[in-house]
Design an enzyme around this catalytic site. Structure first.
Site, PDB file in Angstrom:
ATOM      1  N   GLY A   1       0.720  -1.265  -0.083  1.00 18.35           N
ATOM      2  CA  GLY A   1      -0.030   0.124   0.050  1.00 18.35           C
ATOM      3  C   GLY A   1       0.969   1.286  -0.110  1.00 18.35           C
TER       4      GLY A   1
ATOM      5  CB  THR B   1      -0.528  11.571   1.329  1.00 19.56           C
ATOM      6  OG1 THR B   1      -1.765  11.481   0.871  1.00 19.56           O
ATOM      7  CG2 THR B   1      -0.321  12.902   1.087  1.00 19.56           C
ATOM      8  CG  PHE B   2       1.908  11.119   5.403  1.00 21.68           C
ATOM      9  CD1 PHE B   2       1.774  10.670   6.413  1.00 21.68           C
ATOM     10  CD2 PHE B   2       0.595  11.700   4.866  1.00 21.68           C
ATOM     11  CE1 PHE B   2       0.768  10.465   7.456  1.00 21.68           C
ATOM     12  CE2 PHE B   2      -0.433  11.688   5.910  1.00 21.68           C
ATOM     13  CZ  PHE B   2      -0.562  10.852   7.165  1.00 21.68           C
ATOM     14  N   GLY B   3       3.156   7.893   3.149  1.00 22.07           N
ATOM     15  CA  GLY B   3       3.941   6.612   3.756  1.00 22.07           C
ATOM     16  C   GLY B   3       3.611   5.453   2.947  1.00 22.07           C
TER      17      GLY B   3
ATOM     18  CB  VAL C   1       1.122  -0.570   4.321  1.00 25.29           C
ATOM     19  CG1 VAL C   1       1.128  -1.960   5.060  1.00 25.29           C
ATOM     20  CG2 VAL C   1       0.428   0.399   4.905  1.00 25.29           C
TER      21      VAL C   1
ATOM     22  CE  LYS D   1     -11.610   5.617   2.556  1.00 26.20           C
ATOM     23  NZ  LYS D   1     -10.939   6.869   1.959  1.00 26.20           N
TER      24      LYS D   1
ATOM     25  CG  ASN E   1     -10.098   2.926   5.154  1.00 25.10           C
ATOM     26  OD1 ASN E   1      -9.227   2.675   4.477  1.00 25.10           O
ATOM     27  ND2 ASN E   1     -10.412   4.188   5.891  1.00 25.10           N
TER      28      ASN E   1
ATOM     29  CG  ASP F   1      -6.370   4.528   7.295  1.00 25.13           C
ATOM     30  OD1 ASP F   1      -5.767   5.162   8.173  1.00 25.13           O
ATOM     31  OD2 ASP F   1      -6.623   5.054   6.238  1.00 25.13           O
TER      32      ASP F   1
ATOM     33  CB  THR G   1     -13.762   9.415   2.061  1.00 24.19           C
ATOM     34  OG1 THR G   1     -12.575   8.708   2.414  1.00 24.19           O
ATOM     35  CG2 THR G   1     -13.994   9.232   0.504  1.00 24.19           C
TER      36      THR G   1
END
Length: 359
Positions: free
Chosen positions: A57, A60-62, A64, A175, A178, A191, A208
Site C-alpha cells: 500500500g 500521501t506520506f507513507g 505499508v 468505506k 478500509n 486505517d 472521504t
C-alpha cells in the site's frame, strides 16, 4: 494494512493498503532508532528483526510493507510514515490518535497493532497482515453485492462499531477501501488515522467526501453518530454499486448530502431501504444507532431478523466471499507497487523529533 492518507481535511484516497502508511517513506532503511515499545505483544521488536517482502500500500506520506520476522518467520504489515510529510500536512495529532486508539482496542474485526517505533526519518507501526485484500476490490470486480452478502458484511461492521463506541472511540473513515478480508473472508477494519477518543465532540473536517455526515460538513461539532451515517452510505454502495451522494467535485457532493435526497435502485430489498433511510437522517438525534439504545436499535431492525448476533463476533457466520490465499504472505490480493527506493530523507531536526518522542 493500514493506510497512508493525507489526513488534512477531507481526503478521497484509494485504499487502506493502497494508501498504507499514512506517511510516506521509501523502503525504510531497516535501521534501529529511538523509542520502541511493545503493545499487543509480549515481545519488543527492532527494525532489523524483519525482512521486507513487498509494498502492499502507498499513500500521501507513507507506505505499508509486507515484512517477515526473521526469527518466527511470521508475516506482518509495517506502516512507515515520513516524519517531514506528517509535519508538513499537520497530521501529528492524527498519528498520535491512531496509536492511542489501536493500543487500546482488541477485537476480531479490528486490525491489531503490535509495536511502534521511530528513527530520525520515519514513524513505524507494526500490524498484523491481512492477506485477503480490500472489500473495495471485490465490490468493484462484482459491480454490486447481493442482499445476503451486504447483510453479512454489515453485521460484522455493526459489531466493530458497537465495540469502538462502547470505548468512546469514533472511527470516522468507514468505506470499502478500509475494510480488509482475512483468509477466511471475515472483515478487519484498518486505517485508524481519523479515529479519535472522544470526551464530547470534535470539529476536525476529515473523512472521504461521499461518506461525510452533514454535521461534519457544517462544522457543527460531531461525535459517534457520524459512523452510523457512514454505515448507511456503505450499505447503499455495497448493494447499489455506487454511493448515494456523488458528484464530480466535493462541493457538489456536500450539497447533495445536505439536501438529503435519496434515490434507491429498484432492486433493493424493502427492509434495507428502510434501514438506510434511518441511518441517513440529517438530525443526528433521530439517527438510528445514535439514540438511547445505541447499537441495540440497529441490531433489532427487521433487515437483520435472520442474524444471530451472539454468533457474529465469534466469527461463526459463513463468509460469502473466501479470498484466494495460497499462503500467509500471499500478496496477490493487493495491487503491485514499484519497489523504488524512497528518496533518502534527511534526518529530522531534534526539535521536530520531540513531537514524536513518545511514539
Amino acid at each position: 494494512m493500514a493506510s497512508v492518507k493525507s489526513k488534512a481535511g477531507a481526503n478521497n484516497e484509494s485504499s487502506p493498503y493502497r494508501e498504507s502508511a499514512r506517511a510516506g517513506a521509501g523502503s525504510p532503511s531497516l535501521v534501529a532508532g529511538a523509542a520502541s515499545l511493545s503493545l499487543n505483544s509480549s515481545r519488543a521488536y527492532a527494525l532489523e528483526d524483519f525482512d521486507t517482502i513487498a509494498t502492499v500500500g502507498t499513500g500521501t506520506f507513507g507506505r505499508v510493507f509486507l515484512v517477515r520476522d526473521k526469527k518466527s518467520r511470521g508475516f506482518f504489515a509495517l506502516k512507515a510514515m515520513k516524519i517531514p510529510d506528517v509535519i508538513r500536512l499537520k497530521q501529528e495529532q492524527h498519528v498520535h490518535n491512531e496509536k492511542e486508539v489501536l493500543t487500546e482496542v482488541n477485537h476480531p474485526f479490528l486490525i491489531k497493532l503490535f509495536w511502534t517505533h521511530h528513527d530520525e526519518r520515519f514513524l513505524y507501526m507494526l500490524m498484523d497482515y491481512v492477506p485477503g485484500g480490500e472489500l473495495f476490490s471485490y465490490l468493484r470486480s462484482r459491480g454490486r453485492f447481493s442482499n445476503g452478502t451486504g447483510l453479512f458484511y454489515t453485521s460484522e461492521i455493526v459489531c466493530a462499531i458497537e465495540y469502538l463506541h462502547a470505548r468512546n472511540i469514533v472511527y470516522r473513515d468507514l468505506k470499502p477501501e478500509n475494510i480488509l478480508l482475512d483468509h477466511d473472508g471475515h472483515i478487519r477494519l484498518t486505517d485508524f488515522g481519523f479515529a479519535k477518543k472522544l470526551s464530547d465532540r470534535t470539529w476536525t473536517l476529515c473523512g472521504t467526501p461521499e461518506y461525510l455526515a452533514p454535521e461534519v460538513i457544517q462544522s457543527k461539532g460531531h461525535g459517534r453518530a457520524v459512523d452510523w451515517w457512514a454505515l448507511g452510505v456503505l450499505i447503499f454502495e455495497m448493494l447499489a454499486g455506487y454511493p448515494p451522494f456523488f458528484d464530480d467535485n466535493p462541493f457538489g457532493i456536500y450539497q447533495k448530502i445536505l439536501a438529503g435526497k435519496l434515490e434507491f435502485p429498484r432492486h433493493l430489498d424493502f427492509y434495507v431501504k428502510d434501514l438506510i433511510k434511518k441511518f441517513l437522517v440529517i438530525d443526528r438525534a433521530r439517527r438510528l444507532g445514535n439514540m438511547k439504545n445505541g447499537a441495540d436499535d440497529v441490531k433489532r431492525h427487521r433487515w437483520f431478523k435472520t442474524v444471530d448476533w451472539d454468533a457474529v463476533p465469534m466469527r461463526r457466520l459463513k463468509p460469502p466471499i473466501v479470498p484466494k490465499v495460497s499462503h500467509e504472505g500471499d500478496t496477490s490480493n493487493f495491487d503491485v507497487y514499484p519497489e523504488d527506493e524512497w528518496k533518502k530523507e534527511p534526518p529530522v531536526p531534534p526539535k521536530d523529533l520531540e513531537i514524536f518522542k513518545n511514539f
